[in-house]
Scaffold this active site. Structure first.
Site, PDB file in Angstrom:
ATOM      1  N   ASP A  39       0.323  -1.354  -0.298  1.00  0.00           N
ATOM      2  CA  ASP A  39       0.277  -0.278  -0.060  1.00  0.00           C
ATOM      3  C   ASP A  39       0.458   1.393   0.142  1.00  0.00           C
ATOM      4  O   ASP A  39       1.634   1.111   0.567  1.00  0.00           O
ATOM      5  CB  ASP A  39      -0.952   0.302   1.204  1.00  0.00           C
ATOM      6  CG  ASP A  39      -1.235  -1.064   1.830  1.00  0.00           C
ATOM      7  OD1 ASP A  39      -1.772  -1.947   0.958  1.00  0.00           O
ATOM      8  OD2 ASP A  39      -2.050  -1.036   2.724  1.00  0.00           O
ATOM      9  N   ARG A 165      -7.408  -1.395  12.041  1.00  0.00           N
ATOM     10  CA  ARG A 165      -6.093  -1.230  11.205  1.00  0.00           C
ATOM     11  C   ARG A 165      -6.466   0.206   9.961  1.00  0.00           C
ATOM     12  O   ARG A 165      -7.570   0.095   9.113  1.00  0.00           O
ATOM     13  CB  ARG A 165      -5.216  -1.887  10.521  1.00  0.00           C
ATOM     14  CG  ARG A 165      -5.946  -2.762   9.041  1.00  0.00           C
ATOM     15  CD  ARG A 165      -5.245  -4.096   9.063  1.00  0.00           C
ATOM     16  NE  ARG A 165      -5.814  -4.320   7.607  1.00  0.00           N
ATOM     17  CZ  ARG A 165      -6.755  -5.959   8.176  1.00  0.00           C
ATOM     18  NH1 ARG A 165      -6.551  -6.427   9.400  1.00  0.00           N
ATOM     19  NH2 ARG A 165      -6.912  -6.741   7.026  1.00  0.00           N
TER      20      ARG A 165
HETATM   21  C1  FRU Z   1      -3.859  -4.092   3.039  1.00  0.00           C
HETATM   22  C2  FRU Z   1      -3.189  -4.385   3.736  1.00  0.00           C
HETATM   23  C3  FRU Z   1      -3.836  -3.218   4.881  1.00  0.00           C
HETATM   24  C4  FRU Z   1      -2.304  -3.894   6.153  1.00  0.00           C
HETATM   25  C5  FRU Z   1      -1.323  -3.703   5.121  1.00  0.00           C
HETATM   26  C6  FRU Z   1      -0.025  -4.400   5.689  1.00  0.00           C
HETATM   27  O1  FRU Z   1      -3.435  -4.499   1.527  1.00  0.00           O
HETATM   28  O2  FRU Z   1      -3.315  -5.097   4.522  1.00  0.00           O
HETATM   29  O3  FRU Z   1      -4.556  -3.314   5.479  1.00  0.00           O
HETATM   30  O4  FRU Z   1      -2.666  -2.442   6.735  1.00  0.00           O
HETATM   31  O5  FRU Z   1      -1.780  -4.253   4.162  1.00  0.00           O
HETATM   32  O6  FRU Z   1       0.763  -4.665   5.091  1.00  0.00           O
END
Ligand code: FRU
Length: 496
Positions: A39, A165
């Site tokens: 992300d 999160r």
């Molecule tokens: C989305 C995700 C988020 C998390 C991150 C972990 O792609 O699963 O929800 O914070 O990637 O790398």
């Protein structure tokens, strides 16, 4: 104080990152300095530059031990790598610094809000996800000593501490802060929660801003919430989606909800919903406000289900961001257009107007793998509309990726099954556009390992990655029935 872990990552990435020749990366799409990214995080304008952080494992091209990578740019297209901003180096985030966002504080510091993840009972299976803060000067960041600032105790009853999160923070007009974060109920149905803070450090629960009633997948990741053109907009990335006709697709998807905000109840009410992107690789987008007021979105140009199947033994980086997109709401829809800064990267214009295509065609000067191509199509005879128009790109004698349009069905399709992969991951997606009588406008952005398509001035977008060798740079056209095409092509390469 820079921790040992962060110092190690910074030393490692510098050496490994500099070994990757720029010719092996996308030109205008941010890729990790070295290793893996998912992300986009902390997309913001701070200290006279755009900052983009990213979920980052510098040590391999696979997801593991999330750090925050960091890059800055004047135009969101040419990125300069900065040292990694955070490592999973405290008890609270020992399993990873997951996604989050950034805001400028009143005292001039930049505040990062992220999810600190640790394993349950020291090494158990489950994860405890909490929201944490770090502050810094645009280069070095210090984690707040009283982290986490939000944990399971701040959640309403019945919501998950293991899935809590991706805080997206913003500043209100009165100088206070708000954030949204994702969690889910015991059926794993997503909830978007809103929290508020007077100073960025002490936070309290405000409301369940939005709930997934089961229509859109399960858990909702990476929420973003803002007003745009007079509407409230909630963008989120649902897991475990099911398709609804041409809208949405299986797996990890993107969802844009457009509606209104009820000030009293502190709730969002949805009026419209749509996919953010109808292609194959687009997830976890995040927006930032440019100094001139534009709302700009960047997404991760990948999809989780495909990732594990992609062979990457020859690659020293994996994952890239989308081209930044300017957002607007028109006729109740989210429109996306590549940032206007992209126009300044254009050179070598080649233009043909009124070309009749019937059968195969290639045109002198229309080729390239780092290019911005505008195509306007119409039928030669409105009473006898062509059946199918196709543009092939990233093409050589053996491989190509194609974009096709069938007017009778109003379907645009992107297809990479002949682009070279030997694995059976998703290779094509379709997008249904409003009835067009054979008239359609396509803008195709190619940047070595990706194709992003903007249909009818950004009403629909389709993105995918392509791994075909970059020497495959031919572009050709094919039509069943007579189509008339205006085409303008620019090179985008700013080779150093
Ligand atoms: C989305 C995700 C988020 C998390 C991150 C972990 O792609 O699963 O929800 O914070 O990637 O790398």
């Amino acid at each position: 104080m820079t921790s040992k872990k962060l110092l190690f990552a910074r030393t490692y990435e510098k050496e490994a990152g500099e070994k990757i020749p720029s010719g092996q990366r996308p030109v205008l799409h941010l890729s990790p300095y070295t290793g893996w990214t998912n992300d986009p995080n902390g997309f913001s304008y701070y200290g006279g530059k755009y900052h983009l952080f990213y979920q980052y494992n510098p040590f391999s091209t696979y997801w593991d031990s999330m750090h925050w990578g960091h890059a800055v740019s004047d135009d969101m297209l040419h990125w300069e790598y900065l040292p990694a901003a955070m490592a999973p180096d405290t008890d609270i985030d020992s399993f990873g610094c997951f996604s989050g966002s950034a805001v400028t504080m009143k005292d001039g510091r930049q505040l990062l809000m992220y999810t600190g993840v640790r394993k349950e009972n020291n090494g158990g299976q489950g994860e405890i996800q909490t929201q944490c803060i770090a502050t810094g000067d645009g280069l070095d960041y210090e984690k707040y000593e009283f982290n986490p600032v939000l944990d399971g105790n701040d959640l309403p009853n019945g919501l998950s501490r293991n899935d809590f999160r991706d805080p997206k923070i913003w500043q209100e007009a009165d100088g206070s802060y708000k954030c949204v974060a994702g969690t889910c109920n015991s059926d794993r149905l997503g909830r978007i929660l809103m929290f508020s803070s007077p100073d960025g450090f002490s936070w309290k629960f405000e409301s369940v801003l939005a709930e997934n009633d089961g229509t859109f997948g399960l858990m909702w990741e990476c929420p973003d919430y803002f007003t745009l053109d007079g509407k409230s907009v909630l963008i989120t990335s649902p897991q475990d989606m099911l398709p609804q006709g041409f809208e949405y697709h299986n797996g990890n998807g993107t969802l844009c909800l457009i509606g209104t905000y009820d000030d009293k109840e502190k709730k969002f009410h949805r009026e419209k919903d749509q996919s953010v992107d109808y292609g194959i690789d687009f997830y976890a987008p995040q927006t930032a406000l440019a100094p001139d007021g534009r709302r700009i979105m960047i997404g991760w140009l990948q999809n989780w289900d495909t990732c594990s199947l992609i062979d990457r033994k020859d690659m020293r980086w994996f994952g890239q961001m989308s081209i930044p997109r300017e957002l607007s709401i028109r006729n109740g829809r989210l429109y996306q257009t590549p940032v206007r800064e992209l126009e300044l990267c254009r050179s070598g214009r080649v233009e043909y107007n009124g070309v009749t295509v019937n059968g195969d065609l290639s045109l002198t000067g229309i080729n390239g793998r780092v290019a911005d191509i505008e195509l306007v199509l119409r039928p030669k005879d409105p009473e006898n509309i062509y059946q199918k128009f196709t543009v092939r790109f990233a093409q050589n004698d053996r491989y190509y990726t194609s974009l096709s349009f069938r007017p009778a069905e109003s379907v645009v399709k992107i297809d990479r099954k002949f682009s070279g992969p030997r694995r059976a991951y998703v290779h094509q997606r379709r997008c249904h556009i409003p009835e067009s009588r054979g008239e359609v406008k396509l803008r195709l952005i190619l940047d070595r390992y990706s194709a992003e398509v903007f249909i009818n001035d950004g009403e629909y977008t389709m993105s995918c990655t392509i791994l075909t060798d970059t020497s495959a740079d031919m572009i050709s056209f094919h039509s069943v029935g007579e189509a008339v095409m205006d085409i303008t092509k620019y090179d985008l390469a700013s080779e150093e």
